[in-house]
Design an enzyme around this catalytic site. Structure first.
Site, PDB file in Angstrom:
ATOM      1  N   HIS A   1      14.212  55.936  40.505  1.00 22.96           N
ATOM      2  CA  HIS A   1      15.525  56.424  40.041  1.00 22.96           C
ATOM      3  C   HIS A   1      15.359  56.913  38.609  1.00 22.96           C
ATOM      4  O   HIS A   1      15.662  56.196  37.655  1.00 22.96           O
ATOM      5  CB  HIS A   1      16.573  55.316  40.126  1.00 22.96           C
ATOM      6  CG  HIS A   1      17.978  55.845  40.027  1.00 22.96           C
ATOM      7  ND1 HIS A   1      18.517  56.296  38.842  1.00 22.96           N
ATOM      8  CD2 HIS A   1      18.945  56.012  40.964  1.00 22.96           C
ATOM      9  CE1 HIS A   1      19.767  56.703  39.052  1.00 22.96           C
ATOM     10  NE2 HIS A   1      20.051  56.544  40.332  1.00 22.96           N
ATOM     11  N   HIS A  18      17.184  62.531  45.814  1.00 23.75           N
ATOM     12  CA  HIS A  18      18.253  62.036  44.949  1.00 23.75           C
ATOM     13  C   HIS A  18      18.286  62.862  43.667  1.00 23.75           C
ATOM     14  O   HIS A  18      18.557  64.049  43.705  1.00 23.75           O
ATOM     15  CB  HIS A  18      18.059  60.543  44.682  1.00 23.75           C
ATOM     16  CG  HIS A  18      19.246  59.886  44.071  1.00 23.75           C
ATOM     17  ND1 HIS A  18      20.461  59.843  44.716  1.00 23.75           N
ATOM     18  CD2 HIS A  18      19.418  59.244  42.894  1.00 23.75           C
ATOM     19  CE1 HIS A  18      21.336  59.204  43.949  1.00 23.75           C
ATOM     20  NE2 HIS A  18      20.729  58.840  42.827  1.00 23.75           N
ATOM     21  N   MET A  24      20.174  45.010  54.263  1.00 19.69           N
ATOM     22  CA  MET A  24      21.551  44.811  54.694  1.00 19.69           C
ATOM     23  C   MET A  24      22.143  43.601  53.972  1.00 19.69           C
ATOM     24  O   MET A  24      21.613  42.499  54.056  1.00 19.69           O
ATOM     25  CB  MET A  24      21.577  44.588  56.208  1.00 19.69           C
ATOM     26  CG  MET A  24      22.933  44.203  56.748  1.00 19.69           C
ATOM     27  SD  MET A  24      24.074  45.595  56.795  1.00 19.69           S
ATOM     28  CE  MET A  24      25.424  44.812  57.695  1.00 19.69           C
ATOM     29  N   CYS A  41      26.006  53.645  52.348  1.00 18.65           N
ATOM     30  CA  CYS A  41      24.659  53.338  52.805  1.00 18.65           C
ATOM     31  C   CYS A  41      24.376  53.930  54.186  1.00 18.65           C
ATOM     32  O   CYS A  41      23.337  54.518  54.423  1.00 18.65           O
ATOM     33  CB  CYS A  41      24.474  51.819  52.824  1.00 18.65           C
ATOM     34  SG  CYS A  41      22.777  51.277  53.028  1.00 18.65           S
ATOM     35  N   HIS A  42      25.317  53.747  55.117  1.00 17.87           N
ATOM     36  CA  HIS A  42      25.093  54.178  56.504  1.00 17.87           C
ATOM     37  C   HIS A  42      25.626  55.570  56.796  1.00 17.87           C
ATOM     38  O   HIS A  42      25.340  56.131  57.858  1.00 17.87           O
ATOM     39  CB  HIS A  42      25.746  53.178  57.476  1.00 17.87           C
ATOM     40  CG  HIS A  42      25.165  51.800  57.399  1.00 17.87           C
ATOM     41  ND1 HIS A  42      23.950  51.471  57.963  1.00 17.87           N
ATOM     42  CD2 HIS A  42      25.617  50.675  56.802  1.00 17.87           C
ATOM     43  CE1 HIS A  42      23.687  50.191  57.724  1.00 17.87           C
ATOM     44  NE2 HIS A  42      24.681  49.684  57.023  1.00 17.87           N
ATOM     45  N   CYS A  79      30.565  50.269  53.342  1.00 23.12           N
ATOM     46  CA  CYS A  79      29.437  50.584  54.229  1.00 23.12           C
ATOM     47  C   CYS A  79      29.024  52.055  54.240  1.00 23.12           C
ATOM     48  O   CYS A  79      27.848  52.370  54.468  1.00 23.12           O
ATOM     49  CB  CYS A  79      29.762  50.159  55.667  1.00 23.12           C
ATOM     50  SG  CYS A  79      30.475  48.509  55.830  1.00 23.12           S
TER      51      CYS A  79
END
Length: 574
Positions: free
Chosen positions: A400, A358, A119, A81-82, A78
């Site tokens: 990307h 990024h 999610m 992502c979070h 997790c």
């Protein structure tokens, strides 16, 4: 597209991350592209055991064993992502004011079924048991455990000079063709392979940090710097009779980026590495990796101007225009131009751009840095000469580009290309404001590739081809092949090259990733990235004929991913 004149950062991204959507919890995960979910959910290299348990009023009780298990799951599944501190990164925030208000049953449903917004459906997919779904719902109602900081004393404890500068050769002592050497990441082995681009033989395998993210060359081309996901930096001297690691250091607990000073007069003087945790960058001596200056990246976001405790360092590039490093601060959306002329009085220009910065690269002139703000679906353009934001360009879903691809479009002139994780497009942005002002900083052409899930596009000044991988596409045929376009006839569409089939490595997912040219620009190398217990390979394609030239197989090629040709990386050729 938004220009630097009258620029306003849109609030859409920030608003989307403020709260968990009530309606989303009842939706299946079917609308979320599997490639995008896999990309977002990478595990953290932070040791979960280092974060101390926190008991929070209003949260369900957990035993010590339950808390330890939940921490391990969170950091593995997790945190990428979070965020480690759950303040939201590419995923929504999971702070206790939100999670406790939603309640246990809602959180269980959300974790079990996922949402169309991205999610994963951890329960219905079989990744979590019912007990684990409930455990994680309880866990996120507690305050997040905070990993320890990683400052100068800890860095110095890890710093090691294996061969002092005065004991290194003053000239090249081997017969290696360094300019056509490839540094290849052996991800799960915690190694890199140095492969001779002429013979296609492994010259040496070196133990490095876990999951090396990138290799970067010093301005002189003598040294290779690699950084692992575990924030370990290794410095390799290619002039030695037996090229070896001459210095190493850990600059944090999790990281992705390393670079060296490139400006004239400062070649090889300094190195810099950026961390995910703690959120900071470190400037080091370019000959020994001795840490000289640690700078935190914590601060306010560009949109809501709220404090973010975990803004991670993404790409770093060395400027050719000034003695500066250009540093992307991911979650806050800031680009810092860090002048290294005087480390005791560092001068920094901080530019507000767009959130979730990024990776990216230079245009062909070396003046403009183009970088993806991936969750904002934008490309940010920085004028490194004038030290300011040039513009922000709206592109496809989750760009990307890797470092992107520079070439001359037959209709629109010089362009820089990006592919996307979230859609099938390859979009070309005009990069010649003087020669083609009507096309500058616009998407001048959008072409369709095989599908979403692309990580890299690549071409070369000596090539007429543009290669696009789709390594994270959920379709097996697509993830195991690449699309190649004729840059002189882009509208003709693409040819598919069956790279994994050519590799003939047997069973496994066999994702094909990252085209990389040799020094001459007449060969393209691809990684056939299999699981650790299966065979992997490198496939070399003749760029002129687009036919198989060589398959490199070796039992030491364990999960090969990134490949970096020394000369092309040294000279920013892409």
């Amino acid at each position: 597209m938004m220009s630097k004149k009258g620029y306003r950062t849109p609030l859409a991204v920030a608003i989307a991350t403020i709260a968990l959507g009530m309606g989303a919890a009842n939706a299946q995960h079917k609308d979320v592209d599997g490639a995008e979910a896999a990309y977002k959910g990478g595990e953290s290299a932070v040791d979960a055991a280092s974060a101390k348990a926190v008991r929070t009023p209003g949260a369900p009780d957990l035993t010590e064993a339950e808390f330890a298990k939940a921490k391990e799951i969170y950091f593995q599944r997790c945190a990428g992502c979070h965020g480690v501190l759950r303040k939201g990164a590419t995923g929504k925030p999971l702070t206790t004011d939100i999670t406790q208000q939603r309640g246990l049953e809602y959180l269980k449903t959300f974790i079990n079924y996922g949402s169309p917004a991205g999610m994963p459906n951890w329960g219905t997919s079989g990744d979590f048991t019912a007990d684990e779904v409930e455990l994680m719902a309880k866990y996120v109602m507690h305050e997040p455990p905070v990993p320890p900081e990683f400052g100068m004393p800890k860095m110095l404890d890890t710093w090691e000079v294996l061969v002092a500068p005065e004991d290194r050769p003053t000239e090249k002592m081997n017969d290696w063709d360094i300019e056509n050497l490839f540094s290849v990441t052996l991800r799960d082995a915690g190694q890199i392979a140095l492969i001779d681009g002429n013979t296609k033989e492994i010259a040496k395998v070196l133990d490095t940090g876990y999951a090396v993210h990138i290799s970067r060359m010093s301005a002189s081309g003598r040294y290779i710097f690699v950084i692992g996901r575990d924030a370990k930096v290794d410095m390799i001297d290619l002039w030695m009779e037996d090229p070896s690691i001459v210095a190493s250091i850990k600059i944090g607990m999790e990281a992705r980026s390393v670079e060296t000073s490139k400006f004239k007069g400062y070649e090889d003087d300094l190195a810099i590495a950026g961390a995910y945790w703690p959120p900071q960058y470190v400037i080091m001596d370019g000959q020994t990796l001795e840490p000289k200056k640690i700078v935190s990246t914590r601060g306010m976001t560009v949109d809501t101007q709220e404090y973010h405790p975990e803004p991670r360092v993404a790409a770093i590039v060395g400027s050719h225009q000034h003695p500066e490093f250009i540093v992307n601060i991911k979650e806050t959306g800031k680009v810092r131009l860090v002048n290294y002329e005087d480390l005791d009085a560092i001068s920094t220009v901080e530019i507000d751009t767009s959130r979730f910065l990024h990776d990216g690269g230079w245009d062909a002139s070396g003046r403009y840095f183009l970088t993806a703000a991936n969750e904002s679906n934008q490309i940010v353009v920085i004028d490194a000469k004038d030290r300011e934001l040039e513009t922000i360009v709206d592109v496809g879903k989750t760009p990307h580009p890797g470092r992107g691809a520079n070439f001359v479009d037959p209709e629109f002139g010089p362009v820089w290309a990006t592919s996307h994780l979230g859609d099938a497009t390859i979009q070309l942005i005009g990069t010649d404001p003087e020669g083609h002002p009507e096309n500058a900083w616009k998407v001048v052409r959008s072409i369709d590739g095989q599908g979403g899930g692309s990580l890299f596009v690549k071409t070369h000044p000596e090539s007429d081809n543009l290669y696009v991988d789709t390594a994270l596409n959920p379709g097996e045929d697509i993830s195991q092949s690449v699309a190649v376009f004729d840059i002189n006839n882009l509208e003709a569409g693409f040819e598919v090259l069956p790279i994994a089939e050519w590799a003939d490595v047997g069973e496994g997912p066999k994702r094909v990733v990252q085209p990389e040219y040799n020094q001459a620009g007449d060969e393209v190398w691809f990684s056939v990235w299999n699981t650790m217990d299966q065979k992997s390979a490198l496939v070399v394609v003749d760029d002129k004929t687009r036919e198989l030239k060589k398959v490199i197989k070796d039992e030491r090629l364990v999960t090969p991913t990134g490949k970096f040709n020394v000369l092309n990386t040294q000279k920013d050729i892409y």
